[in-house]
Design an enzyme around this catalytic site. Structure first.
Site, short mmCIF file in Angstrom:
data_model
loop_
_atom_site.label_atom_id
_atom_site.label_comp_id
_atom_site.label_asym_id
_atom_site.label_seq_id
_atom_site.Cartn_x
_atom_site.Cartn_y
_atom_site.Cartn_z
N ASP A 1 12.24 27.58 44.36
CA ASP A 1 11.24 28.21 44.36
C ASP A 1 11.24 29.09 43.63
OD1 ASP A 1 9.88 26.25 45.84
OD2 ASP A 1 9.31 27.72 48.06
N1 URA Z 1 12.21 26.65 50.84
C1 URA Z 1 11.43 26.90 50.74
O1 URA Z 1 10.40 26.71 50.95
N2 URA Z 1 11.80 27.15 49.36
C2 URA Z 1 13.36 26.97 48.96
O2 URA Z 1 12.72 27.97 47.42
C3 URA Z 1 14.19 27.02 49.90
C4 URA Z 1 13.73 26.60 50.49
#
Ligand code: URA
Length: 238
Positions: free
Chosen positions: A103
């Protein structure tokens, strides 16, 4: 590089097969038929033809980055800076892409390569490549949460996750710091797992992916090529 190595890497098979091609006068370098397999060639500046077709050699690059928050795991983005924008122009080999998605606000280990097969193999669901995250959560994380993770959390909406390992490092009513290890890569997986337990992730950092661990010397936004040892550890995914 050696001619037989080059031809092997671009798909002409084993040394034996390549030798046969050379012996049958099917390999031409800068206009001359080559009869030895151990000559050195530079595919960036020399023209190599096999079976009358020109060979294009694309060197592979493999980097690990400590992704900072605020940049997106994409090759291009209209609005945001991407992880590829953080790669110096001289290191930006054609075709570089991030292996999997973190993310925008997630930090930590991101592999970046232009070897399409490596990314494909590492992300195949049935390969169950383990990913480890450091997570900060906005309240107390309990043994009940640990058991729920071990059992396999079910997201709001019904999707069930595979069993995951939750290790509690610090836990208080205001904040907890934990390590989560998962073997799949659902969208926003770690955040949604905590949401299903009624808790909010306030910080997320990936520490490892398969055999590759984030180099603690890399500051946020920095990257370096994978070492030979790290590449060897990735052999099962090539
Ligand atoms: N899980 C998440 O919620 N976000 C990420 O970026 C990676 C794993």
């Amino acid at each position: 590089m050696r001619l037989d190595k080059l031809l092997g890497e671009v798909g002409f098979g084993s040394r034996k097969t390549v030798k046969r091609l050379i012996n049958s006068k099917q390999v031409v370098v800068d206009g001359k038929v080559v009869m030895e397999d151990n000559v050195n060639v530079d595919p960036q500046i020399q023209e190599v033809f096999v079976l009358q077709k020109k060979i294009y050699y694309q060197p592979h690059a493999y980097y690990m980055m400590n992704k900072p928050g605020g940049v997106v795991s994409a090759v291009q983005d209209k609005k945001n800076e991407t992880v590829i924008d953080l790669i110096k122009e001289s290191d930006r080999f054609p075709g570089l892409y991030p292996v999997g998605r973190l993310d925008k606000d997630t930090e930590g280990l991101l592999l970046i390569t232009n070897n399409g097969n490596l990314g494909y193999q590492l992300l195949l669901p049935h390969k169950h490549v383990a990913k480890k995250y450091e997570v900060i959560v906005n309240e107390r994380v309990t043994n009940t949460d640990r058991e729920a993770f071990a059992e396999g959390v079910t997201f709001h909406g019904g999707i069930k996750c595979k069993p995951a390992k939750l290790t509690i490092l610090e836990s208080s009513d205001l904040e907890s710091r934990v390590i989560v290890e998962i073997s799949e890569g659902k969208f926003h997986q770690v955040k949604k797992m905590f949401l299903a337990c009624g808790k909010k992730v306030t910080y997320l950092k990936r520490l490892s992916m398969g055999p590759i661990e984030l180099d603690g010397n890399l500051s946020a936004g920095a990257y370096r090529p994978l070492t030979i040892e790290e590449l060897n550890q990735l052999t099962p995914y090539f």
